[in-house]
Design a protein around this motif. Sequence first.
Motif, PDB file in Angstrom:
ATOM      1  N   LEU A 197       3.899  13.553   7.126  1.00 53.80           N
ATOM      2  CA  LEU A 197       5.187  13.685   6.429  1.00 53.80           C
ATOM      3  C   LEU A 197       5.194  14.895   5.497  1.00 53.80           C
ATOM      4  N   ALA A 198       4.081  15.117   4.792  1.00 56.16           N
ATOM      5  CA  ALA A 198       3.998  16.284   3.903  1.00 56.16           C
ATOM      6  C   ALA A 198       4.101  17.582   4.700  1.00 56.16           C
ATOM      7  N   GLY A 199       3.414  17.632   5.829  1.00 53.10           N
ATOM      8  CA  GLY A 199       3.487  18.819   6.678  1.00 53.10           C
ATOM      9  C   GLY A 199       4.891  19.061   7.211  1.00 53.10           C
ATOM     10  N   LEU A 200       5.572  17.983   7.567  1.00 54.06           N
ATOM     11  CA  LEU A 200       6.944  18.076   8.057  1.00 54.06           C
ATOM     12  C   LEU A 200       7.883  18.635   6.976  1.00 54.06           C
ATOM     13  N   ALA A 201       7.708  18.174   5.752  1.00 52.84           N
ATOM     14  CA  ALA A 201       8.552  18.659   4.654  1.00 52.84           C
ATOM     15  C   ALA A 201       8.329  20.142   4.388  1.00 52.84           C
ATOM     16  N   LEU A 202       7.074  20.576   4.502  1.00 51.53           N
ATOM     17  CA  LEU A 202       6.759  21.990   4.258  1.00 51.53           C
ATOM     18  C   LEU A 202       7.408  22.878   5.312  1.00 51.53           C
ATOM     19  N   VAL A 203       7.428  22.416   6.541  1.00 50.22           N
ATOM     20  CA  VAL A 203       8.046  23.182   7.629  1.00 50.22           C
ATOM     21  C   VAL A 203       9.574  23.159   7.524  1.00 50.22           C
ATOM     22  N   GLU A 204      10.120  21.973   7.304  1.00 47.90           N
ATOM     23  CA  GLU A 204      11.578  21.822   7.281  1.00 47.90           C
ATOM     24  C   GLU A 204      12.211  22.196   5.944  1.00 47.90           C
ATOM     25  N   LYS A 205      11.382  22.315   4.902  1.00 50.17           N
ATOM     26  CA  LYS A 205      11.880  22.598   3.548  1.00 50.17           C
ATOM     27  C   LYS A 205      12.978  21.600   3.178  1.00 50.17           C
ATOM     28  N   MET A 243       0.839  -1.193   0.000  1.00 50.65           N
ATOM     29  CA  MET A 243       0.000   0.000   0.000  1.00 50.65           C
ATOM     30  C   MET A 243       0.876   1.246   0.000  1.00 50.65           C
ATOM     31  N   ILE A 244       0.595   2.143  -0.941  1.00 52.72           N
ATOM     32  CA  ILE A 244       1.265   3.445  -0.999  1.00 52.72           C
ATOM     33  C   ILE A 244       0.247   4.502  -0.605  1.00 52.72           C
ATOM     34  N   ASN A 245       0.519   5.237   0.454  1.00 55.15           N
ATOM     35  CA  ASN A 245      -0.320   6.369   0.850  1.00 55.15           C
ATOM     36  C   ASN A 245       0.420   7.641   0.496  1.00 55.15           C
ATOM     37  N   VAL A 246      -0.258   8.538  -0.229  1.00 54.15           N
ATOM     38  CA  VAL A 246       0.365   9.792  -0.644  1.00 54.15           C
ATOM     39  C   VAL A 246      -0.511  10.966  -0.227  1.00 54.15           C
ATOM     40  N   ASP A 247       0.140  12.071   0.089  1.00 49.13           N
ATOM     41  CA  ASP A 247      -0.569  13.306   0.414  1.00 49.13           C
ATOM     42  C   ASP A 247       0.353  14.481   0.141  1.00 49.13           C
ATOM     43  N   ALA A 248      -0.235  15.659   0.110  1.00 55.08           N
ATOM     44  CA  ALA A 248       0.532  16.880  -0.155  1.00 55.08           C
ATOM     45  C   ALA A 248       0.081  17.976   0.794  1.00 55.08           C
ATOM     46  N   SER A 249       0.932  18.964   0.960  1.00 55.92           N
ATOM     47  CA  SER A 249       0.608  20.197   1.669  1.00 55.92           C
ATOM     48  C   SER A 249       0.919  21.342   0.711  1.00 55.92           C
ATOM     49  N   TYR A 250       0.214  22.439   0.889  1.00 55.15           N
ATOM     50  CA  TYR A 250       0.415  23.592   0.012  1.00 55.15           C
ATOM     51  C   TYR A 250       0.315  24.871   0.819  1.00 55.15           C
ATOM     52  N   SER A 258       4.601  20.491  -0.667  1.00 56.19           N
ATOM     53  CA  SER A 258       5.401  19.362  -0.199  1.00 56.19           C
ATOM     54  C   SER A 258       4.597  18.086  -0.366  1.00 56.19           C
ATOM     55  N   THR A 259       5.313  16.969  -0.327  1.00 55.09           N
ATOM     56  CA  THR A 259       4.652  15.682  -0.467  1.00 55.09           C
ATOM     57  C   THR A 259       5.086  14.750   0.660  1.00 55.09           C
ATOM     58  N   GLY A 260       4.234  13.793   0.951  1.00 56.50           N
ATOM     59  CA  GLY A 260       4.544  12.759   1.925  1.00 56.50           C
ATOM     60  C   GLY A 260       4.086  11.418   1.391  1.00 56.50           C
ATOM     61  N   THR A 261       4.925  10.418   1.536  1.00 57.69           N
ATOM     62  CA  THR A 261       4.621   9.071   1.055  1.00 57.69           C
ATOM     63  C   THR A 261       5.026   8.055   2.112  1.00 57.69           C
ATOM     64  N   VAL A 262       4.195   7.048   2.300  1.00 58.41           N
ATOM     65  CA  VAL A 262       4.562   5.906   3.132  1.00 58.41           C
ATOM     66  C   VAL A 262       4.127   4.641   2.396  1.00 58.41           C
ATOM     67  N   ILE A 263       4.983   3.634   2.433  1.00 57.87           N
ATOM     68  CA  ILE A 263       4.681   2.342   1.813  1.00 57.87           C
ATOM     69  C   ILE A 263       4.716   1.290   2.914  1.00 57.87           C
ATOM     70  N   ARG A 264       3.618   0.508   2.985  1.00 61.10           N
ATOM     71  CA  ARG A 264       3.490  -0.523   4.014  1.00 61.10           C
ATOM     72  C   ARG A 264       2.994  -1.829   3.408  1.00 61.10           C
ATOM     73  N   ASP A 265       3.197  -2.900   4.151  1.00 64.52           N
ATOM     74  CA  ASP A 265       2.737  -4.212   3.701  1.00 64.52           C
ATOM     75  C   ASP A 265       1.329  -4.484   4.238  1.00 64.52           C
ATOM     76  N   ALA A 266       0.810  -5.676   3.952  1.00 68.18           N
ATOM     77  CA  ALA A 266      -0.562  -6.018   4.326  1.00 68.18           C
ATOM     78  C   ALA A 266      -0.767  -6.108   5.838  1.00 68.18           C
ATOM     79  N   ALA A 267       0.304  -6.261   6.591  1.00 60.41           N
ATOM     80  CA  ALA A 267       0.204  -6.293   8.053  1.00 60.41           C
ATOM     81  C   ALA A 267       0.325  -4.889   8.647  1.00 60.41           C
TER      82      ALA A 267
END
Length: 193
Positions: free
Chosen positions: A158-166, A38-45, A53-62
């Motif tokens: 993660l997206a929010g963190l990237a926007l703050v930390e640039k 599973m890939i979860n993606v989101d953005a902040s603007y 900014s973008t945030g992505t996490v990849i996880r398995d079925a568990a």
Amino acid sequence: MENPEKDLYSTLLCSLLTKGTEIVLNGNWKKPSEGFLMINVDASYNEAKGAGSTGTVIRDAAGGFIVAAHNYIPHVVDTPMAEAFALRDGLLLAQQIGCTRVEIQADCLEVATTMKEGGFSATAAAAIYKECCQYWEEFAAISISHCNRECIPISHELAGLALVEKSFFVWIDDPPSSILKLLVNDAATLLNQ
């Protein structure tokens, strides 16, 4: 035979609960089908700065953490463009770690609909969607679904963190501390299903 991943999460949950950590179950995170990631993606603007900014996490079925990333984008036209960048970053991250069978969750209806309809867009994000379509074709099996933001709190964080930390950063096997509680919440949901 016991499931070692379930035991790991049970141990982590018990540890957090004995320390008084509040666990809020997120009943919306969807685990992928068997054999998929599973890939979860989101953005902040930030409209005032024209940055995103973008945030992505990849996880398995568990619900097990595999990899996560966040990316600061200094010049973005609007939120839908930032969300298209989030999809692109998620696809690239999955390819970089060798994923071939993925399911994607995005909270931007425009992104999910555009990709389900072949990737054509007459918006400022048209070139990004074209790039996404090229990456899309390289997967053995791929799908995308729209979900509400509550389904993907980790990529949102993660997206929010990237926007703050640039900043741009990738975490492999070892998630950042800012998302540990969210990972546990999702794992707790799976344990209660």
